[in-house]
Design a protein around this motif. Sequence first.
Motif, PDB file in Angstrom:
ATOM      1  N   TYR A 136       0.855  -1.182   0.000  1.00  0.00           N
ATOM      2  CA  TYR A 136       0.000   0.000   0.000  1.00  0.00           C
ATOM      3  C   TYR A 136       0.897   1.239   0.000  1.00  0.00           C
ATOM      4  O   TYR A 136       2.104   1.144   0.228  1.00  0.00           O
TER       5      TYR A 136
ATOM      6  N   PRO B 137      -4.127   0.802  -2.139  1.00  0.00           N
ATOM      7  CA  PRO B 137      -3.349  -0.287  -2.740  1.00  0.00           C
ATOM      8  C   PRO B 137      -2.313   0.257  -3.717  1.00  0.00           C
ATOM      9  O   PRO B 137      -2.608   1.156  -4.513  1.00  0.00           O
TER      10      PRO B 137
ATOM     11  N   SER C 204      -0.759   0.298  -6.802  1.00  0.00           N
ATOM     12  CA  SER C 204      -1.017  -0.207  -8.146  1.00  0.00           C
ATOM     13  C   SER C 204      -0.727   0.896  -9.154  1.00  0.00           C
ATOM     14  O   SER C 204      -0.648   2.082  -8.807  1.00  0.00           O
ATOM     15  N   TYR C 205      -0.590   0.492 -10.404  1.00  0.00           N
ATOM     16  CA  TYR C 205      -0.344   1.464 -11.475  1.00  0.00           C
ATOM     17  C   TYR C 205      -1.469   2.490 -11.540  1.00  0.00           C
ATOM     18  O   TYR C 205      -1.229   3.698 -11.668  1.00  0.00           O
ATOM     19  N   LYS C 206      -2.697   2.023 -11.434  1.00  0.00           N
ATOM     20  CA  LYS C 206      -3.856   2.910 -11.548  1.00  0.00           C
ATOM     21  C   LYS C 206      -3.863   3.970 -10.453  1.00  0.00           C
ATOM     22  O   LYS C 206      -4.072   5.160 -10.713  1.00  0.00           O
ATOM     23  N   ASN C 207      -3.615   3.558  -9.204  1.00  0.00           N
ATOM     24  CA  ASN C 207      -3.642   4.513  -8.090  1.00  0.00           C
ATOM     25  C   ASN C 207      -2.446   5.459  -8.117  1.00  0.00           C
ATOM     26  O   ASN C 207      -2.575   6.653  -7.814  1.00  0.00           O
TER      27      ASN C 207
ATOM     28  N   LYS D 191       3.993   0.474 -17.688  1.00  0.00           N
ATOM     29  CA  LYS D 191       2.844   0.000 -18.460  1.00  0.00           C
ATOM     30  C   LYS D 191       3.293  -0.679 -19.745  1.00  0.00           C
ATOM     31  O   LYS D 191       2.761  -1.737 -20.118  1.00  0.00           O
TER      32      LYS D 191
ATOM     33  N   GLN E 287       4.622  -4.079 -18.894  1.00  0.00           N
ATOM     34  CA  GLN E 287       3.554  -5.029 -18.591  1.00  0.00           C
ATOM     35  C   GLN E 287       2.923  -5.572 -19.871  1.00  0.00           C
ATOM     36  O   GLN E 287       2.618  -6.768 -19.971  1.00  0.00           O
TER      37      GLN E 287
END
Length: 247
Positions: free
Chosen positions: A140, A150, A152-155, A174, A177
Amino acid sequence: MMKKLFFLILVAWAATQTARAQDMGQRYFIELMTGERIYAHKIQFKSPLFKQNYFLLDDSLQYTPDRVRYFQNQEGYFARLNTTGRRFGDFAQRESAGKISTYFVYRTDYNYSPGVGVGMGGVGMGGYGYGYPTQRRVYYFSKENGPLEPLSYKNLRVALSDNPGSMESLQKYKRGQNIQLGMYIAGGGLMLAGLQQQFRSTPEGGSKISPLFFVGLGVSLLPQVIRLVKKDQLSEAIELYNYTPVN
């Protein structure tokens, strides 16, 4: 009169120094949801049977976990996840501190294998087997002491959007990945083609394995090798954000 005044000042100064020395000796603390900090020499988390969990400070004071936002004990600094906060696992341990601080918790997974059963009809495979636990870290992050999210790439894309260097690292992540996903798909396809080629060329059940299978296996394992030798771009993006001076 002057002697009394001097004596009172001396007593007040001594009391202040004593209190300060005591506070310095109390290295650990819990911070309540109200913002109040309570310091202690020792902090323990107790989980009594059939009773509510609680934090025990200096073997005397008790605080229920749902009242605690942060705490620091001999194991490190912990922050509350966005949960009810009733268990020790609802607090994540800080790994690195900065404008973006990272935290982790341990989660246990159980891997089950098919069971072998002996019955009236003989020996057979069943749905119940032996599971063995494996622990993994779940990460986190917190931006400027905000709530934990969390990792993560998105956050991170939202949290680091005001830093061009960090955003560039996230774009590299990205792309990597997508490349790794392509490798997995290509490797799986080659392995499948190798198996099909083997069965076609040896219909009588020969044991020779097609080279395509090994090529596909190598392509599928390549992303794992890349992860071992290449620095994680998510961590790189966080480091750039933390060490970029504020204008």
